[in-house]
Design an enzyme around this catalytic site. Structure first.
Site, short mmCIF file in Angstrom:
data_model
loop_
_atom_site.label_atom_id
_atom_site.label_comp_id
_atom_site.label_asym_id
_atom_site.label_seq_id
_atom_site.Cartn_x
_atom_site.Cartn_y
_atom_site.Cartn_z
N SER A 1 39.36 37.52 32.89
CA SER A 1 38.72 37.23 34.17
C SER A 1 39.11 38.30 35.18
CB SER A 1 39.15 35.85 34.68
OG SER A 1 38.59 35.58 35.95
N GLU B 1 43.56 40.21 32.99
CA GLU B 1 43.19 39.98 34.37
C GLU B 1 42.68 41.27 35.00
OE1 GLU B 1 46.61 36.57 35.23
OE2 GLU B 1 46.74 38.54 36.21
N CYS B 2 41.52 41.21 35.60
CA CYS B 2 40.94 42.30 36.38
C CYS B 2 40.97 43.63 35.61
CB CYS B 2 41.63 42.42 37.73
SG CYS B 2 40.62 43.28 38.98
N GLY B 3 41.87 44.56 35.97
CA GLY B 3 41.93 45.83 35.25
C GLY B 3 42.20 45.66 33.78
#
Length: 546
Positions: A410, A319-321
């Site tokens: 994502s 997720e993200c990072g």
């Protein structure tokens, strides 16, 4: 049985007024008095809860009417009220900002709101602002108002002038640099990085000593909620979670849900070059990889382990990072670039301004999984999104979800309690099989038979009958967990595998793309995707084998 517990929702007219500082001061002050304090945070946030957890000595959970829903929030509050002496809820942004807003949450559970207003640079106008917050929505329970960053005793008197009796001034807190919390581009600095955090929290608590904030708020009645009954869809699955200064954006509710589903959790630090040991699945949460580029690039033990994990077909959820760490490269805001893992094709560059913000909902095979997006980076990738999120408030941010084998990535920070079954599919792994899809494909059946192991067995989503000879002598597997009266997809298999009822039982059709290693998740189910869930695809006939 209804539980009564003193409670208040600390809010403000806008961000930056001092909500977190005042909430943390309240938590630390009352904890020092020997009271059991439970703190919650409204809306999606990772940084404020880190501070509040240190102040209260307990994990801080989210209360969000979109991500978690009313029943989930009611259950969390009821559980807290069973043993707490005080419940504090920190709001998000301004009192009426967002949909749902902090005011919506306060009204849903009749928790009085207490706005914190930065009074620097104003005098009698403070009363007008407080009056508006108290009366904008009739019926909203209102505890009183707190003036923050007050310059002097005379300044406090001016602020008090004009306030109605129904809008009491609970406290006028002086401006003190030693209680302010440092921040940066995504919000407050992480609690573990603030060396003098304990001193700041104690100083903030000391500032309440001569104010009305030392008194407990009025008790609130919290209705009981039925305990969630969750099947152990991840029973025995070992999930290794990255957790350090670069990957710290973890909802406590997410970890708790994985354990409730039966998973065993362990933690490793990419910054310390640690490897996930004997893991069935890996969870790479968000955080600040851009602040640790070279250390991550130098973590070769971690990199080798994650490459081997992915090559073995085991699940990785990022997720993200965590997704940025999977890319070929990442460039920080100053222009420094470093090579990342290279497990996901693409590169990202940090920008000085926010590039995406908003609540997100993604339609997965097991239903909608909700979360939010908030980042300063821009991604360039040749990959096609397997799914595309929607924004419930109509915002422009519609993040992609990428799939590559059993890797899912994502920008969205998912809130796992919003759909436990969908979460189980992300991490589902069956040890001992060639591939890790919950529904084995035909090659798995052939490999298992030739090795004398019999049919693969999915511990998490049902049993598979012993393979039998089907049309043209090809091996067929049967999934027993599906409803007997409809066509459906097996959890974890994506749309590449369909299960049909036929005179001979359930037969599977495997998408040939699976053999090529392509993502077999279903296409975007948005209104513009052209997807018709009731239309059978050409060439996929009832009872057809292979």
């Amino acid at each position: 049985m209804t539980r009564h517990c003193p409670a208040v929702l600390v809010t403000a007219p806008a961000s930056g007024q001092g909500k977190t500082t005042v909430t943390a001061a309240l938590a630390r002050y009352h904890s020092r008095q020997g009271r059991r304090v439970r703190v919650f945070k409204t809306g999606p946030d990772f940084l404020d809860p880190m501070i509040l957890a240190r102040a209260s000595g307990h994990p801080v959970y989210q209360l969000d009417l979109y991500m978690g829903g009313v029943a989930h929030c009611r259950r969390l509050l009821a559980e807290a009220a069973e043993d707490a002496d005080l419940i504090l809820v920190e709001g998000v942004m301004g009192l009426f900002d967002g949909d749902p807003s902090s005011a919506d949450l306060a009204e849903a559970f009749q928790v009085p709101v207490m706005p914190v207003i930065d009074a620097s640079g104003m005098a009698q106008t403070f009363a007008a602002l407080a009056h508006g917050l108290a009366n904008y929505r009739p019926g909203l329970p209102f505890a009183g108002v707190v003036a923050n960053r007050v310059g002097s005793a005379r300044h406090a008197e001016l602020l008090h002038e004009g306030l109605a009796e129904a809008t009491p001034l609970i406290a006028a807190l002086p401006r003190r640099d030693e209680v302010e919390l440092p921040d940066r581009h995504l919000g407050l600095v992480q609690a573990e990085e603030v060396e003098d955090l304990e001193q700041r929290l104690d100083a903030a608590a000391d500032a309440l000593a001569e104010t009305g904030l030392t008194q407990l708020p009025a008790p609130v009645a919290f209705q009981p909620a039925a305990a969630a009954s969750l099947p152990r869809l991840l029973d025995g699955v070992h999930i290794a979670v990255a957790r350090d200064a670069a990957f710290a954006f973890l909802y406590p509710a997410n970890l708790a849900l994985l354990e409730q589903l039966g998973a065993r959790l362990s933690f490793f630090s990419p910054l310390a070059d640690e490897a996930p040991v004997d893991a069935d699945a890996v969870y790479l949460p968000g955080g600040y990889p851009e602040l640790h580029l070279q250390r991550l690039a130098d973590s070769q033990t971690t990199a080798a382990a994650l490459h081997a994990h992915h090559a073995a077909g085991k699940p990785i959820h990022a997720e993200c990072g965590g997704m940025l760490y999977l890319l070929d490269s990442l460039t920080d805001a100053s222009g420094q670039q470093a090579a990342m893992l290279g497990l996901l094709s693409g590169a990202a560059v940090m920008r000085k301004r926010l590039t995406a913000l908003g609540m997100q909902g993604v339609a997965l095979p097991a239903g909608e999984l909700r979360g939010h997006s908030f980042h300063h980076s821009e991604l360039s990738t040749p990959l096609t999104a397997a799914y595309r999120a929607t924004n419930p408030n109509g915002g422009r941010t519609q993040e992609a979800v990428y799939c590559q084998g059993r890797l899912t990535a994502s920008y969205i920070h998912f809130y796992f309690p919003s759909n436990p079954k969908a979460v189980a599919q992300l991490f589902c792994h069956e040890a001992g099989t060639t591939r890790t899809h919950c529904l084995p494909n035909r090659r798995d059946h052939r490999n298992a038979l030739s090795a004398g192991r019999g049919a693969p067995h999915c511990r998490n989503f049902g049993l598979y009958r012993t393979p039998r000879s089907g049309a043209q002598g090809k091996t067929q597997g049967q999934c027993l967990h599906q409803r007997q009266d409809r066509q459906d997809s097996c959890p974890g298999a994506g749309s590449g595998t369909r299960v049909f009822r036929s005179p001979g039982g359930y037969r599977r059709r495997v998408d040939p793309r699976r053999a090529a290693g392509a993502c077999v998740q279903p296409p975007q189910r948005g209104r513009d995707s052209g997807h018709d869930p009731h239309r059978r695809r050409p060439g996929w006939r009832r009872g057809q084998s292979g």
